[in-house]
Design a protein around this motif. Structure first.
Motif, PDB file in Angstrom:
ATOM      1  N   GLY A   1      32.159  32.234  35.595  1.00 53.34           N
ATOM      2  CA  GLY A   1      33.200  33.123  36.081  1.00 53.34           C
ATOM      3  C   GLY A   1      34.540  32.431  36.187  1.00 53.34           C
ATOM      4  O   GLY A   1      35.593  33.025  35.932  1.00 53.34           O
TER       5      GLY A   1
ATOM      6  N   ASN B   1      37.865  33.835  34.314  1.00 52.54           N
ATOM      7  CA  ASN B   1      39.148  34.124  34.948  1.00 52.54           C
ATOM      8  C   ASN B   1      40.260  33.262  34.361  1.00 52.54           C
ATOM      9  O   ASN B   1      41.396  33.726  34.189  1.00 52.54           O
ATOM     10  CB  ASN B   1      39.049  33.920  36.461  1.00 52.54           C
ATOM     11  CG  ASN B   1      38.298  35.039  37.150  1.00 52.54           C
ATOM     12  OD1 ASN B   1      38.299  36.179  36.688  1.00 52.54           O
ATOM     13  ND2 ASN B   1      37.638  34.734  38.246  1.00 52.54           N
TER      14      ASN B   1
ATOM     15  N   HIS C   1      38.807  33.010  42.951  1.00 54.42           N
ATOM     16  CA  HIS C   1      38.652  33.283  41.522  1.00 54.42           C
ATOM     17  C   HIS C   1      38.087  32.112  40.731  1.00 54.42           C
ATOM     18  O   HIS C   1      38.013  32.194  39.506  1.00 54.42           O
ATOM     19  CB  HIS C   1      39.990  33.716  40.925  1.00 54.42           C
ATOM     20  CG  HIS C   1      40.516  34.986  41.518  1.00 54.42           C
ATOM     21  ND1 HIS C   1      39.926  36.213  41.271  1.00 54.42           N
ATOM     22  CD2 HIS C   1      41.540  35.220  42.383  1.00 54.42           C
ATOM     23  CE1 HIS C   1      40.582  37.151  41.944  1.00 54.42           C
ATOM     24  NE2 HIS C   1      41.550  36.576  42.625  1.00 54.42           N
TER      25      HIS C   1
ATOM     26  N   ILE D   1      45.486  40.013  39.552  1.00 54.71           N
ATOM     27  CA  ILE D   1      44.056  39.740  39.475  1.00 54.71           C
ATOM     28  C   ILE D   1      43.463  40.014  40.852  1.00 54.71           C
ATOM     29  O   ILE D   1      44.001  39.586  41.869  1.00 54.71           O
ATOM     30  CB  ILE D   1      43.765  38.291  39.016  1.00 54.71           C
ATOM     31  CG1 ILE D   1      42.251  38.088  38.836  1.00 54.71           C
ATOM     32  CG2 ILE D   1      44.379  37.249  39.926  1.00 54.71           C
ATOM     33  CD1 ILE D   1      41.873  36.799  38.130  1.00 54.71           C
TER      34      ILE D   1
ATOM     35  N   GLU E   1      39.590  41.019  43.076  1.00 53.24           N
ATOM     36  CA  GLU E   1      38.169  41.350  43.209  1.00 53.24           C
ATOM     37  C   GLU E   1      38.068  42.708  43.915  1.00 53.24           C
ATOM     38  O   GLU E   1      38.632  42.870  45.002  1.00 53.24           O
ATOM     39  CB  GLU E   1      37.448  40.319  44.068  1.00 53.24           C
ATOM     40  CG  GLU E   1      37.592  38.885  43.633  1.00 53.24           C
ATOM     41  CD  GLU E   1      37.353  37.938  44.807  1.00 53.24           C
ATOM     42  OE1 GLU E   1      36.202  37.504  44.995  1.00 53.24           O
ATOM     43  OE2 GLU E   1      38.321  37.663  45.545  1.00 53.24           O
TER      44      GLU E   1
ATOM     45  N   ASP F   1      38.364  41.300  38.665  1.00 53.21           N
ATOM     46  CA  ASP F   1      37.403  40.196  38.715  1.00 53.21           C
ATOM     47  C   ASP F   1      36.068  40.765  39.191  1.00 53.21           C
ATOM     48  O   ASP F   1      35.849  40.977  40.381  1.00 53.21           O
ATOM     49  CB  ASP F   1      37.918  39.117  39.664  1.00 53.21           C
ATOM     50  CG  ASP F   1      36.978  37.921  39.798  1.00 53.21           C
ATOM     51  OD1 ASP F   1      35.782  38.052  39.455  1.00 53.21           O
ATOM     52  OD2 ASP F   1      37.416  36.862  40.267  1.00 53.21           O
TER      53      ASP F   1
ATOM     54  N   THR G   1      36.704  40.645  34.140  1.00 56.59           N
ATOM     55  CA  THR G   1      35.952  39.404  33.946  1.00 56.59           C
ATOM     56  C   THR G   1      34.571  39.559  34.568  1.00 56.59           C
ATOM     57  O   THR G   1      34.395  40.297  35.540  1.00 56.59           O
ATOM     58  CB  THR G   1      36.679  38.205  34.579  1.00 56.59           C
ATOM     59  OG1 THR G   1      36.878  38.443  35.983  1.00 56.59           O
ATOM     60  CG2 THR G   1      38.021  37.972  33.911  1.00 56.59           C
TER      61      THR G   1
END
Length: 428
Positions: free
Chosen positions: A109, A113, A137, A205, A207, A240, A269
């Motif tokens: 991951g 990213n 990230h 970016i 989550e 993310d 991602t």
């Protein structure tokens, strides 16, 4: 614990490589939702190698696929045509919801990213990135540079200029007392103000549910509202999905779908669960973004045949057995059971989450002050009771993280909840 192994670990590995528990645990094998340690103790696993053993330990379908692929060829790099990689890329592109999607595979991951940040900055010709407070990230230089969680950001040096946005933590911060509608409006106003004081960013970016941050999330629709503001300015949205992807939240296959009013993100991602323990990460992006690089590139280990075989088998199993639906049903039962237990424990500030992604935040009773010692004590007590869970949180690691394999059944959910209830009561 093998004391010699611990000594050898400390002698050759970095001091900052964290180990859980006062007496660190060596896990030797697993099956289904259980693992065993070197002393033969059996544990119900509610953390899955940090949300990575997504379906089950030693899942026969994945083991068979890996064995059969290993007997043919393990690896050749991306310089050669690779049928398993193309097969898995086709499945992921179709599932992503991103139009004209292209898929690039990595090994983690963090690397996914990192690649998304490279694509966004190259496409937009800007090294300014918007990120969320309390975010995480990855471990690479660029990923640390967009991580908004001090406990996981060891340096302020970065190739990027990062601006941090409000909204990832619903119950803390200056807007916490607002209702959901006003909370979203306030965060959007803050974003607009921030954009008015900065050079045009490459991307946001975010989550959908913050993982290391303690399974915190904004109200549904926040990122859709952000997207409308960003789209007017040409700013990309990177979702993310390293921890939220593949149906873990139960309600949706991807976390971004809780914010779907404005359509899919420009990039997403992924990693962790897709390989069920094998090292797979990746980026999905619109073709014009993915193809914007004007230099050669390859991936030595991203998309290697043995990991792709595992990913295909694992994804097929997940879809055919409706593990997203199972996460919704069993996860709903588990979170209600944990909320009922926590109602009798003053140290529990909040039980939150979706599906099989549940956070339990601990504070000093009667306050909002984080209590990392209590979180560590519950982690130890749960292990003593035969249950493995995780920790996280942006306030001194005071949140417990509960994320079992998605095949968890009702009996196992009840068993784990009972152990965790006893562990929470033990700190009173």
């Amino acid at each position: 614990m093998n004391d010699d192994l611990l000594g050898r670990h400390r002698a050759v590995l970095p001091d900052w490589l964290a180990l859980y528990y006062d007496e660190p645990l060596e896990i030797t094998h697993g099956e289904g939702r259980h693992v065993w340690d070197a002393r033969g103790n059996r544990y119900l696993d509610f953390f899955g190698g940090i949300l990575t053993t997504m379906t089950a330990h030693a899942l026969p379908e994945v083991t068979k696929a890996v064995t059969e692929q290993a007997e043919r060829i393990v690896h050749s790099s991306t310089l050669y045509l690779n049928r398993p990689m193309v097969d898995l890329a086709e499945r992921i592109a179709q599932l992503s919801g991103i139009p004209d999607a292209r898929v690039f595979f990595t090994t983690s991951g963090t690397e996914a990213n990192d690649t998304a940040l490279l694509l966004a900055t190259a496409y937009r010709r800007s090294n300014t990135i918007l990120a969320m407070r309390n975010s995480y990230h990855g471990r690479s230089f660029s990923a640390v540079g967009v991580t908004g969680n001090r406990g996981w950001s060891p340096t302020s040096l970065s190739p990027l200029q990062t601006l941090y946005v409000h909204g990832g933590v619903r119950t803390r911060g200056p807007f916490a007392d607002l209702d959901d509608y006003d909370y979203v409006a306030a965060c959007v106003d803050d974003l607009k103000d921030l954009l008015g004081h900065s050079r045009p960013p490459a991307a946001l970016i975010a989550e959908p549910i913050q993982g290391v941050g303690g399974f915190t999330s904004p109200p549904d629709g926040l990122y859709a509202a952000f997207r409308e503001v960003l789209h007017e300015r040409g700013v990309l949205w990177i979702s993310d999905e390293v921890q939220t992807g593949w149906g873990r939240t139960g309600e949706h296959f991807w976390g971004w779908q809780a914010h779907a009013r404005s359509g899919p993100p420009d990039m997403l991602t992924f990693a962790k669960g897709i390989g069920n323990g094998m090292s797979i990460g990746g980026v999905v992006a619109r073709a014009e973004i993915m193809n914007c690089l004007d230099a050669n590139s390859i991936s030595t280990f991203g998309g290697t045949q043995i990991t792709m075989a595992a990913g295909l088998a694992n994804l097929t199993y997940l879809l055919e057995h409706d593990l997203q639906g199972n996460a919704r049903r069993v996860g709903g039962l588990l979170i209600e059971r944990l909320r009922a237990a926590a109602a009798h424990v003053p140290a529990v500030r909040e039980v939150r989450g979706r599906g099989l992604m549940i956070g339990i935040e601990l504070t000093k009773p009667g306050t909002d002050e984080a209590d990392p010692d209590a979180a560590s004590a519950v982690l130890e007590a749960a292990r003593a009771g035969g249950l493995l869970i995780g920790k996280g949180g942006g306030h001194d690691t005071s949140a417990l993280r509960v994320a079992p394999p998605l095949s968890l059944n009702v009996a196992e959910a009840e068993e784990g909840a009972a152990i965790l209830e006893d562990a929470l009561r033990s700190i009173q």
